[in-house]
Each structure stands twice: as structure tokens, then as C-alpha cells.
Design a protein around this motif. Sequence first.
Motif, mmCIF file in Angstrom:
data_model
loop_
_atom_site.group_PDB
_atom_site.id
_atom_site.type_symbol
_atom_site.label_atom_id
_atom_site.label_comp_id
_atom_site.label_asym_id
_atom_site.label_seq_id
_atom_site.Cartn_x
_atom_site.Cartn_y
_atom_site.Cartn_z
ATOM 1 N N THR A 271 0.971 -0.991 0.092
ATOM 2 C CA THR A 271 -0.054 0.127 -0.206
ATOM 3 C C THR A 271 0.954 1.205 -0.010
ATOM 4 O O THR A 271 0.282 2.364 -0.298
ATOM 5 N N GLU A 272 2.329 1.077 0.313
ATOM 6 C CA GLU A 272 3.279 2.284 0.392
ATOM 7 C C GLU A 272 3.906 2.430 -1.086
ATOM 8 O O GLU A 272 4.686 3.481 -1.003
ATOM 9 N N VAL A 273 3.857 1.300 -1.653
ATOM 10 C CA VAL A 273 4.656 1.332 -3.038
ATOM 11 C C VAL A 273 3.987 2.241 -4.143
ATOM 12 O O VAL A 273 2.801 2.032 -4.441
ATOM 13 N N ARG A 274 4.768 3.028 -4.530
ATOM 14 C CA ARG A 274 4.164 4.028 -5.881
ATOM 15 C C ARG A 274 5.187 4.072 -7.050
ATOM 16 O O ARG A 274 6.608 3.749 -6.465
ATOM 17 N N ILE A 275 4.910 4.709 -7.959
ATOM 18 C CA ILE A 275 5.795 4.662 -8.943
ATOM 19 C C ILE A 275 5.981 6.210 -9.434
ATOM 20 O O ILE A 275 4.905 7.027 -9.166
ATOM 21 N N ASP A 276 7.215 6.827 -9.428
ATOM 22 C CA ASP A 276 7.368 8.247 -9.789
ATOM 23 C C ASP A 276 6.908 8.369 -11.215
ATOM 24 O O ASP A 276 7.756 7.798 -12.299
ATOM 25 N N PRO A 277 5.841 8.932 -11.685
ATOM 26 C CA PRO A 277 5.383 9.188 -12.928
ATOM 27 C C PRO A 277 6.453 9.658 -13.735
ATOM 28 O O PRO A 277 6.451 9.539 -15.155
ATOM 29 N N LYS A 278 7.130 10.748 -13.117
ATOM 30 C CA LYS A 278 8.185 11.532 -13.984
ATOM 31 C C LYS A 278 9.219 10.708 -14.482
ATOM 32 O O LYS A 278 9.803 10.570 -15.615
ATOM 33 N N ASN B 126 9.642 7.195 -13.957
ATOM 34 C CA ASN B 126 9.067 5.972 -13.975
ATOM 35 C C ASN B 126 9.905 4.615 -13.060
ATOM 36 O O ASN B 126 10.135 3.694 -13.436
ATOM 37 N N THR B 127 10.105 5.307 -11.915
ATOM 38 C CA THR B 127 10.910 4.390 -11.106
ATOM 39 C C THR B 127 10.274 4.072 -9.766
ATOM 40 O O THR B 127 9.345 5.109 -9.519
ATOM 41 N N LEU B 128 10.412 3.175 -9.293
ATOM 42 C CA LEU B 128 9.641 2.840 -7.774
ATOM 43 C C LEU B 128 10.419 3.888 -6.837
ATOM 44 O O LEU B 128 11.251 4.014 -6.800
ATOM 45 N N ILE B 129 9.286 4.362 -6.315
ATOM 46 C CA ILE B 129 9.762 5.136 -4.789
ATOM 47 C C ILE B 129 9.959 4.018 -3.697
ATOM 48 O O ILE B 129 8.872 3.483 -3.341
ATOM 49 N N ARG B 130 10.900 4.157 -3.325
ATOM 50 C CA ARG B 130 11.484 3.199 -2.343
ATOM 51 C C ARG B 130 11.670 3.572 -1.008
ATOM 52 O O ARG B 130 11.468 2.790 0.091
ATOM 53 N N GLU B 131 11.556 4.774 -0.892
ATOM 54 C CA GLU B 131 11.866 5.493 0.386
ATOM 55 C C GLU B 131 10.773 5.212 1.491
ATOM 56 O O GLU B 131 9.630 5.555 1.178
ATOM 57 N N CYS C 299 20.969 6.094 -17.172
ATOM 58 C CA CYS C 299 20.541 5.145 -16.614
ATOM 59 C C CYS C 299 20.011 5.063 -15.128
ATOM 60 O O CYS C 299 19.147 4.390 -14.518
ATOM 61 N N LEU C 300 20.643 6.161 -14.325
ATOM 62 C CA LEU C 300 20.227 6.281 -12.988
ATOM 63 C C LEU C 300 18.583 6.275 -12.703
ATOM 64 O O LEU C 300 18.238 5.773 -12.059
ATOM 65 N N ASN C 301 17.916 7.217 -13.760
ATOM 66 C CA ASN C 301 16.623 7.947 -13.710
ATOM 67 C C ASN C 301 15.857 6.268 -14.009
ATOM 68 O O ASN C 301 14.727 6.275 -13.679
ATOM 69 N N LEU C 302 16.455 5.541 -15.149
ATOM 70 C CA LEU C 302 15.410 4.456 -15.444
ATOM 71 C C LEU C 302 15.493 3.102 -14.591
ATOM 72 O O LEU C 302 14.686 2.389 -14.616
ATOM 73 N N CYS C 303 16.448 3.146 -13.806
ATOM 74 C CA CYS C 303 16.496 1.947 -12.770
ATOM 75 C C CYS C 303 15.345 2.032 -11.925
ATOM 76 O O CYS C 303 15.348 2.955 -10.983
ATOM 77 N N PRO C 304 14.419 1.053 -11.960
ATOM 78 C CA PRO C 304 13.391 1.158 -11.039
ATOM 79 C C PRO C 304 13.644 0.854 -9.583
ATOM 80 O O PRO C 304 12.804 1.348 -8.762
ATOM 81 N N PHE C 305 14.907 0.348 -9.320
ATOM 82 C CA PHE C 305 15.054 -0.052 -8.127
ATOM 83 C C PHE C 305 16.121 0.948 -7.537
ATOM 84 O O PHE C 305 16.658 0.651 -6.299
#
Lengths: 260, 393
Positions: free
Chosen positions: A14-21, A23-28, B16-22
Motif C-alpha cells: 500500500t506504500e509502494v508507488r511509481i514516480d510518474p516522471k 518511471n521508477t519505484l519510490i522506495r523511501e 541509466c540512473l533515472n531509468l533504474c526502477p530500483f
Amino acid sequence: MRIIVCVKQVPDVTEVRIDPKTNTLIREGVPSIMNPYDLHAVEAALQIKEATSGKVTVITMGPPQAEEVLREAISMGVDDAVLLTDRRFAGADTWATAYTLSLAAKKIGFDLIICGKQAIDGDTAQVGPEMAEFLDIPHVSYVRRIDKIEPSEMIIERLMDDCYEKIWLSLPALITVVKELNNPRPPSIRGKMAAKKAVIPRWNADDIEAEEDKIGLKGSPTMVKNIFAPPPRGERRILEGTPEEQVNTLLKELRRLGCL
Amino acid sequence: MLIRIDIEKCTGCGNCLNLCPFGAIIIKEDKAFITEACTLCGACVESCPESAIIDERAREGEKEENFRGVWIFAEQSQGRIASVAYELLGIGRKLAHELQTELSAVLFGESPEVEELIKWGADKVYYTDASQYGYLDDELYAKTLVNLINQHKPEILLAGATAIGRSFIPRVAARLRVGLTADCTGLEIDKETGNLLQIRPAFGGNIMATIVSPTSRPQIATVRPRVMKRGEYAPNKKGEIIKIEPLESKGRVKILERIHDSSFCKVNLQDAKVIVSGGRGLGSPENFTLLWELANLLGGTVGASRAAVDEGWIPYAHQVGQTGKTVCPKLYIACGISGAVQHLVGMQSSDIIVAINKDPNAPIFNVATYGIVGDLKEIIPLMIKKLKEGVSE
Ligand SMILES: Cc1cc2nc3c(=O)[nH]c(=O)nc-3n(C[C@H](O)[C@H](O)[C@H](O)COP(=O)(O)OP(=O)(O)OC[C@H]3O[C@@H](n4cnc5c(N)ncnc54)[C@H](O)[C@@H]3O)c2cc1C
Ligand SMILES: Nc1ncnc2c1ncn2[C@@H]1O[C@H](COP(=O)(O)O)[C@@H](O)[C@H]1O
């Protein structure tokens, strides 16, 4: 009765989101938890143990910190735990995960294996049935009730889409459980002490004699090609006017969209 | 490390930094560096303008070429073919067309509707009516399907992401040592490689992922019901029905009884086209009768938030959300539901969402196609009244 429970550490989705700009997982700040369905699997195992005596072992495959969920299970009352951890396990899909877990299960020995219905990160519900195939044992998914358990058989109920089924199952076997089955107990004080003290063995690929090309990323037939944010929902509209007007507009729109 | 950086080529541009989902790539001494957080997803590889990111898996080109044909597994319950089977024929037809190959269906268990599969698009149906296939027997179903696949070598196999499909198809994938993607909501053919692109939600629908099985065949996916569209119905279409040699059950699992608990069975939320859902805002169990009335008028069923279930107003079988069911009806009407994220993950892929809530700041309005800020006790009776008037007109 020797029971193995497979538990997984997952991010709280429920806390996992994607940064639409980007396209990466927001992990913090995303906390890790025990997969909620696996709590029900642990509870089921403890109840069976209380009814029949025996031993409950929890296993997980994951990075070293996945040990936390094993300690959580010990604090609920399971007897012991094994952590399957190895850089070579990394990147496993359900096939490679099920292969790895099934080798560990074979090494530990069991009458019954219990998995959660699915893990909430991937939502695949595949690992349990795949393990059963690797181990050449029967399985029943979506167990919502256990009516009877004896050393060589059980009677259970499986939740289907349109009904449920009462099923006789011979042991050894694997079941996956849904939330309806029980209410997981909170950790006890004694359990917490045990969890603190427990020395949890770590097994790597060699310990379970895994074939290198069947584990981790190399052993995984599926690959994640990319991830992206779900498409934004279309138009959003707050309807104006008196309740009567609002309802009229709504019904008109629904009619236009073919819902009525 | 199966993905590495060619230090000679890397210019440290940071693409590549921004593209890495992780967040697994960092720049160290002007060069990209892959950290432990890498999950080997491969998203970075194509991002590099210098082609300095090397995916050592290099798995392309190994796949077997002699797998042909698209198959769908048609499940039945009590002789009735599930509607998801026809949806699979719809998407299967499209894929088969792109791959210029045949579309076949597999049906286990006696059904008077077997010809329907042909009319809805199948060129061939592999069929057994032997009695041991009447109910789901995971081991028997899996073994029979594995045999068929080994014999005929289809390149794609689709099944419904239903209790049946999600239970036994994993055994098939495990046995065949092939990839399986769960609960897909989109399927396409990759024009370059011919691979099946399997698109699915993950992390409770907060993220979408495209999954490929580049080297193993068949590529197997379970597909979420009610997402794919049926194809054309051709009442005169002819096709071939091929008998499957039945196997014996191992008998390690026996179905003793099917229980149609009426309170439960009416709640086939996954198949419902319209769901009227109630939350704590209903205030009392009596108000659920209003929802039932509305649902009946709309040809739908009733769902609930966890709060309403916890209050004991409605059985758990109706619960939608993270710990209840995941639904995707054409129309979802949320009444007196605040829209907690645990509820949203279970319904946000519905086509049209209507929210009725008296709090204009309720998060449910963020996902609602149409929002009505108001008292449900006023709005719902009005809707019922208007709908009834509409009928009598
Ligand atoms: C691990 C976990 C799992 C969970 N799983 C689920 C799950 O599967 N499904 C689920 O639903 N929840 C789940 N929850 C609970 C979730 O967090 C919320 O608590 C729950 O969804 C709230 O339900 P609600 O919207 O009905 O109630 P509330 O949040 O209390 O909202 C009631 C709403 O009704 C409105 N209202 C009141 N009176 C009226 C009226 N007369 N007319 C119109 N509007 C009115 C209010 O403005 C309010 O917005 C889970 C929580 C956790 C921690
Ligand atoms: N890495 C893992 N370690 C231990 N058990 C797992 C792991 N992955 C999945 N499982 C088990 O398999 C069930 C289904 O997971 P999944 O197929 O990923 O949805 C989970 O509820 C767990 O019981």
C-alpha cells in the motif's frame, strides 16, 4: 506431524508507488512486512500442531534481512526456521523460487507444507502449486477451512469462484490458505524471547544441492521487461446541482456509456 | 553480476540512473556502478546511449522454433463453459492472427457447449468428456495438459486467472520448465522478437509490469477475467473436435461435495459486471437492502469495505480490497466508502467508478469517474426511484 510453512518478506504494497516522471519505484520509507497471507499459514500450522503434536518449521528464501520474518514466526510459536540465502538465488521468478524451496523442503522432511494464497508484491499465487509439482505431491489451493487432520489424510474446504468444495486429501501434501481460514495470533512474550535467542541456520545453493542453472535469475524463464505507472484514470468529474440533478446527470452518463 | 557496465565505454552521463526502477545504479568516479539493490530486471540496458550496459544473460536466439499455435484452456463448471474462455478466444484470435497460426481450445470435462468454442473462434478443440475430468483434479488436469503440449507444441497457452486456472496451470509450467505469468490484463506480440508481451499489475495494482519468457516455449499466462473482449460469434463456423485420450486420476485428492452456500454463491464478485459496494458510511445493516435493490436493478451484486464487514453488516465473501477480493467490473459504485488504499487496490481497475460520499475530501473521489458529494441515504433511493421510472416508461 511435520509441517513446513513458507513465508515471504514483502514490501507493504500500500506504500509502494511509481514516480510518474522517472518511471521508477519510490522506495523511501516503504516498510517490509511478512506477507499477510503467510501469517494465516503460520497460524494454521500452529493450530494443527496443537491438535496433533509435531513440529513446525518456517522457511524463506530471500536476502539476509528476510530473517526478520522468520523471527516473527518464531515469536508466534513455530519451532524452528531456515533461511535460504545466497547471491545466486537473486532474481528468481516463481519457477526458480519453487524449485529452491522444494529442495529445502525435501531436505527438512515434511508431512504437510503450507503456503499463503499469494504474495502481495507479485500476486502470482504460483509458488505453492509449482512446489507441489516439483515434490510430486498433491496440493489444494485456496483452503478456507480444515475440518479434519490425521497423520495420512485431511478434509478441507477449497474456495472456488462460484462455490466451495469439500475435499479429501492424502498426505504428504501442500495447501495454500486464504484469510478466512483463521485469525493469526499475536506474538507471545515467551515467543518473543525465543525469537531473540534463536539461531537461524542459513543454507546456500550448495547446502540444498541446487543445480546452478535452475536457481536465481539464470533459472528463471520469465523476465521483467519494464515497469510503468498504471495509466491514469480517464476523466474525473464531481457532479453538480441538487441531489435530483446529480442523480439525473449520473444516470444519463451511465446510459451513454452503456452501463444501463 | 549478470548485468555489468563496460567501464571503457561508460561516459558517466547518468541516463541509466533515472531509468533504474530500483535505484540500484550510482555514479562513482564518473562511471556508472551497479549496486546490490539490482534485481536484474534489465530496464537499464537499452537506456545507455553508449551501449555500455551489458546484459550477460544474452538469452535471445536460443528459443525453440518448432512451437506453433495459440492455445486457450477453456474451463467448465458443471458442464457450463466459463465466460473467461470466450474472452480468451477473443484475445487468442488476435494473437494467432498476428503470428499467422491456428487457435485451439482445450476442454476438460463433459460440456454440451463444446461447439460454442468453435463458434467463438477456435479452429480446433481438444476435448475429453471422461467423468474424472468433471471437477478440478489438479494433478490429472496438469498431467493431461502437459502431455498434450508435448505432443502438439503450441507456442502460447492462455488460461483464465480463476480459482481453477491459477491452481493447476502452475503445475504445468513447473513440469515443462517454462515461464508462467499470472493474472495478465494485457497481451501483445513484440514485433521484433515475436515474444508474447505479458502485461500485468503488481504491488496491488500500484505498478504495471511487462513480463516476457524469451526462451521457453510455450509461453504461458493466466488472464484476468472480464478484461479481454470476446471476438465475433460465427454460428456457422466449422472446426475440428479432437478427442483426448483420458488418463486415470492419481486419487490423492477427492472432491466430496460442492457447497453452494447461497449467501456465498450469490457473491461471484469477480464475474459481476456491476458492483454496488457499501462501507461504514451506510451506518447500519438495514441500508444494505438499499444497495441490493440498486444492484438488482442494475443487474449486479453487492460488495463491501472491510469496515462494513467488520461491523458484521455483511459476510466476508463480499469484501473488496487487499484482504478481500480484487474486482474489475464495468461499473463500481462505492457508497459511504472513504477509499483507503487497501480498498482501492481491490477495485481501482474497474472501468467506471462512481463514488457517493458526504465528505468532499474522501480519497475515493481521486479514483472516481463520477463523484457525488452527498448523503447516500438520499442519493440511493433517488437512483432507485429514477431507474424504476425509467423501466416503466
Ligand atoms: C492490512 C490491512 C488490510 C486491509 N484490507 C482491507 C480490504 O481488503 N478492504 C477494505 O475495504 N479495507 C481494508 N482495510 C481497511 C482500510 O484501511 C479501511 O479501514 C477501510 O477500507 C475503511 O472502510 P470504509 O471506507 O467503509 O470506512 P470509513 O473509512 O470509516 O469511511 C466511511 C465513509 O463514509 C462516508 N459517509 C458516512 N456517512 C455517509 C452518508 N450518510 N452518505 C455518504 N457518505 C457517508 C464518510 O464520509 C467516510 O468517507 C485493511 C486495512 C489493513 C491495515
Ligand atoms: N521467497 C519465498 N520464500 C518463502 N516462501 C515463498 C517465497 N515466495 C513465495 N512463497 C510462498 O508462496 C506463496 C505464494 O507466493 P507467490 O506465488 O509469489 O504469490 C507465499 O504466500 C509464500 O507462502
